[in-house]
Design a protein around this motif. Structure first.
Motif, PDB file in Angstrom:
ATOM      1  N   PRO A  10      -8.840   5.826  -4.612  1.00  0.00           N
ATOM      2  CA  PRO A  10      -9.189   7.249  -4.674  1.00  0.00           C
ATOM      3  C   PRO A  10      -7.948   8.138  -4.592  1.00  0.00           C
ATOM      4  O   PRO A  10      -8.027   9.332  -4.857  1.00  0.00           O
ATOM      5  N   ARG A  11      -6.812   7.538  -4.243  1.00  0.00           N
ATOM      6  CA  ARG A  11      -5.556   8.320  -4.133  1.00  0.00           C
ATOM      7  C   ARG A  11      -4.811   8.225  -5.461  1.00  0.00           C
ATOM      8  O   ARG A  11      -4.230   7.207  -5.799  1.00  0.00           O
ATOM      9  N   LYS A  12      -4.830   9.330  -6.187  1.00  0.00           N
ATOM     10  CA  LYS A  12      -4.313   9.307  -7.554  1.00  0.00           C
ATOM     11  C   LYS A  12      -2.824   8.950  -7.621  1.00  0.00           C
ATOM     12  O   LYS A  12      -2.365   8.329  -8.578  1.00  0.00           O
ATOM     13  N   ASN A  15      -0.243   4.074  -3.617  1.00  0.00           N
ATOM     14  CA  ASN A  15       0.483   2.816  -3.859  1.00  0.00           C
ATOM     15  C   ASN A  15      -0.040   2.065  -5.086  1.00  0.00           C
ATOM     16  O   ASN A  15       0.736   1.523  -5.871  1.00  0.00           O
ATOM     17  N   THR A  16      -1.365   2.053  -5.230  1.00  0.00           N
ATOM     18  CA  THR A  16      -1.959   1.304  -6.353  1.00  0.00           C
ATOM     19  C   THR A  16      -1.480   1.870  -7.687  1.00  0.00           C
ATOM     20  O   THR A  16      -1.054   1.123  -8.577  1.00  0.00           O
ATOM     21  N   ALA A  17      -1.547   3.202  -7.804  1.00  0.00           N
ATOM     22  CA  ALA A  17      -1.125   3.843  -9.055  1.00  0.00           C
ATOM     23  C   ALA A  17       0.357   3.566  -9.322  1.00  0.00           C
ATOM     24  O   ALA A  17       0.753   3.272 -10.461  1.00  0.00           O
ATOM     25  N   PHE A 126      -3.303  -6.400  -6.010  1.00  0.00           N
ATOM     26  CA  PHE A 126      -3.831  -5.852  -4.758  1.00  0.00           C
ATOM     27  C   PHE A 126      -2.680  -5.349  -3.908  1.00  0.00           C
ATOM     28  O   PHE A 126      -1.565  -5.860  -3.998  1.00  0.00           O
ATOM     29  N   ASN A 127      -2.962  -4.351  -3.082  1.00  0.00           N
ATOM     30  CA  ASN A 127      -1.969  -3.952  -2.077  1.00  0.00           C
ATOM     31  C   ASN A 127      -2.693  -3.602  -0.798  1.00  0.00           C
ATOM     32  O   ASN A 127      -3.833  -3.144  -0.806  1.00  0.00           O
ATOM     33  N   GLN A 128      -1.997  -3.857   0.312  1.00  0.00           N
ATOM     34  CA  GLN A 128      -2.659  -3.711   1.611  1.00  0.00           C
ATOM     35  C   GLN A 128      -1.681  -3.191   2.657  1.00  0.00           C
ATOM     36  O   GLN A 128      -0.461  -3.333   2.517  1.00  0.00           O
TER      37      GLN A 128
HETATM   38  C1  LIG Z   1     -11.017   2.523   4.078  1.00  0.00           C
HETATM   39  C2  LIG Z   1      -9.750   1.743   4.136  1.00  0.00           C
HETATM   40  C3  LIG Z   1      -9.811   0.398   4.437  1.00  0.00           C
HETATM   41  C4  LIG Z   1      -8.642  -0.361   4.487  1.00  0.00           C
HETATM   42  N1  LIG Z   1      -8.735  -1.692   4.780  1.00  0.00           N
HETATM   43  C5  LIG Z   1      -7.600  -2.433   4.871  1.00  0.00           C
HETATM   44  C6  LIG Z   1      -7.671  -3.825   5.211  1.00  0.00           C
HETATM   45  O1  LIG Z   1      -8.735  -4.394   5.411  1.00  0.00           O
HETATM   46  N2  LIG Z   1      -6.499  -4.510   5.301  1.00  0.00           N
HETATM   47  C7  LIG Z   1      -5.277  -3.928   5.076  1.00  0.00           C
HETATM   48  O2  LIG Z   1      -4.261  -4.600   5.183  1.00  0.00           O
HETATM   49  N3  LIG Z   1      -5.188  -2.614   4.706  1.00  0.00           N
HETATM   50  C8  LIG Z   1      -6.310  -1.863   4.610  1.00  0.00           C
HETATM   51  N4  LIG Z   1      -6.231  -0.535   4.257  1.00  0.00           N
HETATM   52  C9  LIG Z   1      -4.922   0.029   3.869  1.00  0.00           C
HETATM   53  C10 LIG Z   1      -4.767   0.133   2.343  1.00  0.00           C
HETATM   54  O3  LIG Z   1      -5.059  -1.096   1.707  1.00  0.00           O
HETATM   55  C11 LIG Z   1      -3.324   0.509   1.972  1.00  0.00           C
HETATM   56  O4  LIG Z   1      -2.937   1.677   2.641  1.00  0.00           O
HETATM   57  C12 LIG Z   1      -3.145   0.692   0.471  1.00  0.00           C
HETATM   58  O5  LIG Z   1      -1.765   0.607   0.163  1.00  0.00           O
HETATM   59  C13 LIG Z   1      -3.707   2.003  -0.048  1.00  0.00           C
HETATM   60  O6  LIG Z   1      -3.500   2.105  -1.435  1.00  0.00           O
HETATM   61  P1  LIG Z   1      -3.488   3.524  -2.194  1.00  0.00           P
HETATM   62  O7  LIG Z   1      -2.277   4.265  -1.686  1.00  0.00           O
HETATM   63  O8  LIG Z   1      -3.401   3.208  -3.628  1.00  0.00           O
HETATM   64  O9  LIG Z   1      -4.765   4.207  -1.845  1.00  0.00           O
HETATM   65  C14 LIG Z   1      -7.376   0.253   4.229  1.00  0.00           C
HETATM   66  C15 LIG Z   1      -7.336   1.621   3.929  1.00  0.00           C
HETATM   67  C16 LIG Z   1      -8.498   2.368   3.894  1.00  0.00           C
HETATM   68  C17 LIG Z   1      -8.418   3.839   3.571  1.00  0.00           C
END
Ligand SMILES: Cc1cc2nc3c(=O)[nH]c(=O)nc-3n(C[C@H](O)[C@H](O)[C@H](O)COP(=O)(O)O)c2cc1C
Length: 192
Positions: A10-12, A15-17, A126-128
């Motif tokens: 949802p974050r345009k 990190n994913t983008a 994937f990123n986490q």
């Molecule tokens: C609702 C939610 C659930 C998440 N669950 C996890 C998770 O289970 N494990 C993890 O390592 N990070 C988790 N994260 C962190 C995101 O995976 C991480 O910040 C990611 O880089 C976000 O990508 P974005 O910037 O493209 O939105 C979560 C973040 C949110 C908002």
């Protein structure tokens, strides 16, 4: 070669983008034609389970932004799908998109059921936040298998960890790694 990126965050500009754009950048430098969709901009409703896509002759009957994605997918050679890890899985946006692919996998519509059809290549990214790369490996392997069953030629499943401490764009190492993945997608020979 046509490559489409999909960001299920949802974050345009998250990190994913960033990761998807780097992969596409590497592909573009090798001559690929690239485009990208962000689910943050699109209205994609969940599958209704009506089976109209399999029974009728009009494809998916939900007239939302998924229709332009079905069109775009028709002549794509490769897909770069990226999702943040949410509670150990792909985001809800990513799952809704994946469910809606069901309409594409009707033998009536899908070119991928034709004998000797060329499979679409897929990078599943994937990123986490968590730095431990083994935490959700079972899920990543499972998801790779799921896309392979759907007749995608899954080339790589890059998992970027530690986003909690350092966002993707600040990670020097990722620039080259992600661009190389995109570049390899173009330079690898097509599956016969
Ligand atoms: C609702 C939610 C659930 C998440 N669950 C996890 C998770 O289970 N494990 C993890 O390592 N990070 C988790 N994260 C962190 C995101 O995976 C991480 O910040 C990611 O880089 C976000 O990508 P974005 O910037 O493209 O939105 C979560 C973040 C949110 C908002």
């Amino acid at each position: 070669m046509k490559i489409i990126g999909f960001s299920a965050s949802p974050r345009k500009e998250g990190n994913t983008a960033w990761i998807i754009n780097k992969i596409l950048e590497g592909a573009k430098e090798q001559g690929a034609e690239t485009s990208a969709f962000s689910f943050s901009d699109l209205d994609i409703k969940p599958c209704r389970g009506c089976w109209a896509c399999h029974k009728g002759d009009q494809g998916c009957v939900i007239k939302d932004d998924m229709q332009k994605i079905y069109d775009a997918l028709e002549d794509a050679d490769a897909i770069v799908f990226g999702s943040p890890v949410y509670m150990g899985q792909m985001s809800a946006q990513g799952k809704i998109f994946t469910d809606r692919l069901f309409a594409r996998f009707s033998p009536r519509f899908s070119p991928f059921f034709k004998e000797n059809a060329v499979k679409q290549k897929l990078i599943l990214s994937f990123n986490q936040g968590n730095p431990d790369s083994s935490l959700f490996q079972v899920y990543f392997d499972y998801t790779r298998h799921m896309f392979e069953v759907l007749e995608f030629d899954v080339k790589e499943v890059p998992v970027v960890t530690g986003m909690r401490n350092e966002p993707a764009h600040e990670r020097e190492d990722l620039h080259t790694v992600m661009k190389d993945i995109g570049s390899a997608l173009v330079s690898e020979p097509f599956q016969e």
